[in-house]
Design a protein around this motif. Structure first.
Motif, PDB file in Angstrom:
ATOM      1  N   GLY A 102      -3.647 -11.482  20.046  1.00 32.60           N
ATOM      2  CA  GLY A 102      -4.429 -11.434  21.025  1.00 32.60           C
ATOM      3  C   GLY A 102      -4.681 -12.290  21.894  1.00 32.60           C
ATOM      4  N   ARG A 103      -4.824 -13.742  21.609  1.00 34.48           N
ATOM      5  CA  ARG A 103      -5.474 -14.762  22.215  1.00 34.48           C
ATOM      6  C   ARG A 103      -4.340 -15.605  22.847  1.00 34.48           C
ATOM      7  NH1 ARG A 103      -7.799 -17.777  17.620  1.00 34.48           N
ATOM      8  NH2 ARG A 103      -8.275 -19.398  19.204  1.00 34.48           N
ATOM      9  N   PRO A 104      -4.599 -15.716  24.199  1.00 35.20           N
ATOM     10  CA  PRO A 104      -3.532 -16.611  24.929  1.00 35.20           C
ATOM     11  C   PRO A 104      -3.329 -18.053  24.299  1.00 35.20           C
ATOM     12  CG  PRO A 104      -5.389 -16.855  26.244  1.00 35.20           C
ATOM     13  CD  PRO A 104      -5.648 -15.763  24.930  1.00 35.20           C
ATOM     14  N   LEU A 105      -2.003 -18.527  24.412  1.00 34.46           N
ATOM     15  CA  LEU A 105      -1.710 -19.968  24.269  1.00 34.46           C
ATOM     16  C   LEU A 105      -0.511 -20.243  25.001  1.00 34.46           C
ATOM     17  CD1 LEU A 105       1.246 -20.638  22.311  1.00 34.46           C
ATOM     18  CD2 LEU A 105      -0.097 -19.256  20.793  1.00 34.46           C
ATOM     19  N   ILE A 106      -0.585 -21.528  25.539  1.00 28.87           N
ATOM     20  CA  ILE A 106       0.479 -21.939  26.595  1.00 28.87           C
ATOM     21  C   ILE A 106       1.467 -22.769  25.921  1.00 28.87           C
ATOM     22  CG2 ILE A 106      -1.278 -21.308  28.365  1.00 28.87           C
ATOM     23  CD1 ILE A 106      -1.576 -24.473  28.614  1.00 28.87           C
ATOM     24  N   GLY A 119      18.820 -33.845  26.343  1.00 31.41           N
ATOM     25  CA  GLY A 119      18.646 -32.333  26.566  1.00 31.41           C
ATOM     26  C   GLY A 119      17.993 -31.680  25.071  1.00 31.41           C
ATOM     27  N   VAL A 120      17.270 -32.378  24.303  1.00 34.32           N
ATOM     28  CA  VAL A 120      16.598 -32.073  23.251  1.00 34.32           C
ATOM     29  C   VAL A 120      15.262 -31.343  23.664  1.00 34.32           C
ATOM     30  CG1 VAL A 120      15.379 -32.524  21.122  1.00 34.32           C
ATOM     31  CG2 VAL A 120      17.485 -33.728  21.700  1.00 34.32           C
ATOM     32  N   PRO A 121      15.004 -30.070  23.383  1.00 31.53           N
ATOM     33  CA  PRO A 121      13.717 -29.462  23.979  1.00 31.53           C
ATOM     34  C   PRO A 121      12.534 -29.707  22.986  1.00 31.53           C
ATOM     35  CG  PRO A 121      15.251 -27.984  22.520  1.00 31.53           C
ATOM     36  CD  PRO A 121      16.227 -29.062  22.677  1.00 31.53           C
ATOM     37  N   MET A 122      11.379 -29.839  23.690  1.00 29.97           N
ATOM     38  CA  MET A 122      10.177 -30.340  23.058  1.00 29.97           C
ATOM     39  C   MET A 122       9.229 -29.215  23.708  1.00 29.97           C
ATOM     40  SD  MET A 122      10.361 -34.394  22.938  1.00 29.97           S
ATOM     41  CE  MET A 122       9.218 -34.393  21.616  1.00 29.97           C
ATOM     42  N   ALA A 123       8.167 -29.240  23.007  1.00 28.03           N
ATOM     43  CA  ALA A 123       6.963 -28.394  23.671  1.00 28.03           C
ATOM     44  C   ALA A 123       5.639 -28.794  23.236  1.00 28.03           C
ATOM     45  CB  ALA A 123       7.278 -26.878  23.126  1.00 28.03           C
ATOM     46  N   LEU A 124       4.809 -28.821  24.343  1.00 27.42           N
ATOM     47  CA  LEU A 124       3.312 -28.810  23.917  1.00 27.42           C
ATOM     48  C   LEU A 124       2.749 -27.560  24.024  1.00 27.42           C
ATOM     49  CD1 LEU A 124       0.826 -30.733  23.740  1.00 27.42           C
ATOM     50  CD2 LEU A 124       0.752 -30.678  26.167  1.00 27.42           C
ATOM     51  N   CYS A 125       2.139 -27.249  22.701  1.00 30.24           N
ATOM     52  CA  CYS A 125       1.438 -25.748  22.882  1.00 30.24           C
ATOM     53  C   CYS A 125      -0.211 -25.957  22.767  1.00 30.24           C
ATOM     54  CB  CYS A 125       1.876 -25.050  21.830  1.00 30.24           C
ATOM     55  SG  CYS A 125       3.724 -24.651  22.038  1.00 30.24           S
ATOM     56  N   ILE A 126      -0.851 -25.346  23.505  1.00 30.86           N
ATOM     57  CA  ILE A 126      -2.252 -25.644  23.515  1.00 30.86           C
ATOM     58  C   ILE A 126      -3.024 -24.191  23.284  1.00 30.86           C
ATOM     59  CG2 ILE A 126      -4.086 -26.451  24.955  1.00 30.86           C
ATOM     60  CD1 ILE A 126      -2.304 -27.908  26.618  1.00 30.86           C
TER      61      ILE A 126
END
Length: 249
Positions: A173-177, A186-193
């Motif tokens: 129920g809490r947002p994260l981006i 083309g290697v996918p990476m992500a920063l999540c906060i």
């Protein structure tokens, strides 16, 4: 024509024939007119098929199922969207196959995003081409979901990766981006906060590890927790994590 009309979730539901969930006719018409959307749909079709096959590996044997009490009849078909959700849940709690148990265990939302990122392929971000204006507008909307104001210039200044998109997710129920990047290959990476429910007095130093077999860096500034994850280049993830930490994203 830019493919910005339908989310991945809508397209997966379309592929699964979930007519009550998505505007089927609109998607069909858009596919006929938009080659980028047609290419994206094919990529998702491949990803969903692979996901379903992976999910089948997680199913208990017939012997185990036979020992369980029966409470009503099970549906004959499991919708693909439900398969995706179930697979993500299984991975998040540590039942998935692979490298989850071979490294430091990370519970809660960190495990959730690691399992989600493990489903990414080169094709996940390959179709995304946005103008700087589109990227900035999207980033403003996404970062506001966690009470931040992140500048596009901060993300595009990072070396060795290209910023591709941002999206809002949720954990309990809490947002994260999630801010998604791709390397030149083309290697996918992500920063999540994710914003902490209660701010901490001190920061947490950057630590690197493998999550779901992917190079990862985690840190906190006291108010927000951060995870950078993707690929298998530990040195690259450490450098990018240190750069992001110094920028105070």
């Amino acid at each position: 024509m830019q493919d910005r009309r339908f989310s991945d979730e809508e397209l997966v539901a379309y592929l699964d024939g979930e007519t009550e969930l998505v505007p089927m006719a609109q998607i069909e018409a858009a596919v006929q007119e938009d080659p980028a959307l047609a290419k994206r749909l094919e990529a998702l079709r491949f990803d969903v098929t692979a996901l379903q096959e992976s999910f089948e590996l997680l199913q208990p044997s017939r012997d185990v199922l036979g020992a369980l009490p029966v409470r009503g009849r099970a549906p004959a078909k499991r919708p693909m969207a439900a398969v995706a959700m179930a697979a993500c849940v299984a991975l998040a709690v540590g039942f998935g196959l692979g490298n989850w148990t071979s490294g430091p265990e990370r519970s809660g939302w960190v495990g959730y995003v690691a399992a989600y990122q493990a489903l990414y392929t080169h094709a996940t971000l390959d179709h995304i081409q946005q103008t700087p204006e589109q990227l900035q507008n999207e980033l403003a909307r996404v970062s506001a979901a966690v009470g931040k104001d992140i500048e596009l210039a901060q993300l595009t200044a990072l070396p060795d990766v290209e910023y591709k998109r941002g999206q809002v997710l949720s954990f309990q129920g809490r947002p994260l981006i999630q801010l998604a990047f791709a390397t030149p290959s083309g290697v996918p990476m992500a920063l999540c906060i994710m914003r902490r429910e209660e701010a901490a007095v001190s920061e947490e130093a950057l630590a690197t590890m493998r999550l779901e077999g992917l190079s990862s860096a985690v840190w906190s500034d006291g108010a927000y927790d951060y995870v950078l994850i993707g690929g298998t280049e530990d040195g690259l993830v450490r450098r990018l994590g240190q750069a992001l930490q110094s920028m105070q994203i």
